[in-house]
Design a protein around this motif. Structure first.
Motif, PDB file in Angstrom:
ATOM      1  N   HIS A   1       0.829  -1.187   0.000  1.00  0.00           N
ATOM      2  CA  HIS A   1       0.000   0.000   0.000  1.00  0.00           C
ATOM      3  C   HIS A   1       0.874   1.252   0.000  1.00  0.00           C
TER       4      HIS A   1
ATOM      5  N   LEU B   1       0.796   5.730   0.029  1.00  0.00           N
ATOM      6  CA  LEU B   1       0.040   6.949   0.289  1.00  0.00           C
ATOM      7  C   LEU B   1       0.729   8.128  -0.386  1.00  0.00           C
TER       8      LEU B   1
ATOM      9  N   TYR C   1      -3.525   5.287  -1.842  1.00  0.00           N
ATOM     10  CA  TYR C   1      -4.302   6.296  -1.134  1.00  0.00           C
ATOM     11  C   TYR C   1      -3.747   7.684  -1.455  1.00  0.00           C
ATOM     12  N   SER C   2      -4.590   8.698  -1.266  1.00  0.00           N
ATOM     13  CA  SER C   2      -4.172  10.076  -1.508  1.00  0.00           C
ATOM     14  C   SER C   2      -4.650  10.972  -0.378  1.00  0.00           C
ATOM     15  N   ALA C   3      -3.817  11.976  -0.049  1.00  0.00           N
ATOM     16  CA  ALA C   3      -4.185  12.980   0.944  1.00  0.00           C
ATOM     17  C   ALA C   3      -3.658  14.326   0.461  1.00  0.00           C
TER      18      ALA C   3
ATOM     19  N   ALA D   1      -3.512  13.108   5.719  1.00  0.00           N
ATOM     20  CA  ALA D   1      -2.486  12.067   5.655  1.00  0.00           C
ATOM     21  C   ALA D   1      -2.399  11.310   6.974  1.00  0.00           C
TER      22      ALA D   1
ATOM     23  N   ILE E   1      -5.249   8.863   7.434  1.00  0.00           N
ATOM     24  CA  ILE E   1      -5.068   7.633   6.654  1.00  0.00           C
ATOM     25  C   ILE E   1      -4.031   6.734   7.321  1.00  0.00           C
ATOM     26  N   LEU E   2      -2.944   7.339   7.788  1.00  0.00           N
ATOM     27  CA  LEU E   2      -1.896   6.550   8.453  1.00  0.00           C
ATOM     28  C   LEU E   2      -2.410   5.898   9.736  1.00  0.00           C
TER      29      LEU E   2
ATOM     30  N   LYS F   1      -5.063   3.030   8.091  1.00  0.00           N
ATOM     31  CA  LYS F   1      -4.684   2.122   7.019  1.00  0.00           C
ATOM     32  C   LYS F   1      -3.256   1.616   7.202  1.00  0.00           C
TER      33      LYS F   1
ATOM     34  N   VAL G   1       0.164   1.234   5.558  1.00  0.00           N
ATOM     35  CA  VAL G   1       0.885   1.892   4.471  1.00  0.00           C
ATOM     36  C   VAL G   1       2.349   1.449   4.491  1.00  0.00           C
TER      37      VAL G   1
ATOM     38  N   LEU H   1       5.333   6.027   1.608  1.00  0.00           N
ATOM     39  CA  LEU H   1       4.746   7.363   1.643  1.00  0.00           C
ATOM     40  C   LEU H   1       5.462   8.243   0.619  1.00  0.00           C
TER      41      LEU H   1
END
Length: 234
Positions: A2, A4, A30-32, A38, A41-42, A45, A47, A50
């Motif tokens: 994964h 980000l 994923y995107s932030a 961000a 998400i961290l 999820k 990840v 990065l």
């Protein structure tokens, strides 16, 4: 794996995503567009990588990186930014980033960064490391566990060791024989770049080629690796 993307410019985020999809290595992207997004998400999820911009609308990306390191989260970071000031670069490197990319950059350079990430991930997955493996991490040496790249000093002018390693890794995954077009599509590098490395590998007797003639259209070449996965030169 994964990944980000932390980037507040939608067009740049689109480019990053497109490059990542070309690598065909990530099951989730994923995107932030902010530090807050961000972090959310961290927190929720898993990840592995990065892609971090520095100048964001709600702060400095390096502050997020510092926070991540304090939490000892086991994810790798590639900084992708327009910030080229020496102090900023120094700070990013201090936090142990895999690579530091200055915008704008090519897909080829981007894929080299991903190659560094995958090599580090594979190396650190081992229970213990020999000195040679540690040297690769510290010095940034790039070596494939399948087709072994030639020493840096023997590379022709204009060729890059990281790209050569990536090309060889892709060749190992391709059905044999293959065409330059197939290798370019799978590796994410341009047709022109791939052709240069194919010529080099033929000269090193790591590939063999055959011309295919057709009743309609121009003839074309197919290539076969002389060192198959799991084999080594003696």
């Amino acid at each position: 794996m994964h990944v980000l993307i932390v980037e507040d410019d939608p067009m740049v985020e689109f480019i990053h995503r497109n490059y990542l999809e070309k690598s065909n290595k990530f099951s989730a992207i994923y995107s932030a567009n902010s530090l807050q997004a961000a972090q959310e998400i961290l927190d929720s999820k898993s990840v592995d990588l990065l892609l971090l911009d520095i100048h964001l609308k709600d702060g400095n990306g390096l502050d997020l990186l510092s926070h991540i390191r304090k939490l000892t989260q086991s994810l790798e970071v590639i900084v992708i930014t327009a910030a080229s000031e020496a102090k900023t670069v120094e700070k990013g490197l201090h936090f142990g980033v895999v690579d530091y990319l200055i915008k704008p950059f090519t897909n080829e350079r981007f894929q080299e960064s991903l190659s560094l990430f995958f090599q580090r991930k594979q190396t650190l997955a081992q229970t213990s490391l020999m000195q040679a493996a540690i040297d690769q991490l510290v010095k940034g040496d790039s070596k494939s566990s399948k087709m072994q790249p030639a020493k840096t000093e023997s590379l022709d002018k204009g060729l890059v060791m990281d790209t050569l390693s990536r090309i060889k890794e892709t060749i190992n995954r391709l059905p044999q024989p293959f065409t330059i077009q197939e290798l370019a599509e799978k590796s994410g590098f341009s047709h022109v770049s791939v052709r240069k490395y194919i010529v080099y590998l033929e000269e090193q007797h790591e590939l063999t080629s055959q011309v295919i003639y057709t009743k309609i259209g121009r003839p074309y070449k197919i290539y076969t690796a002389l060192i198959q996965p799991g084999e080594h030169r003696t």
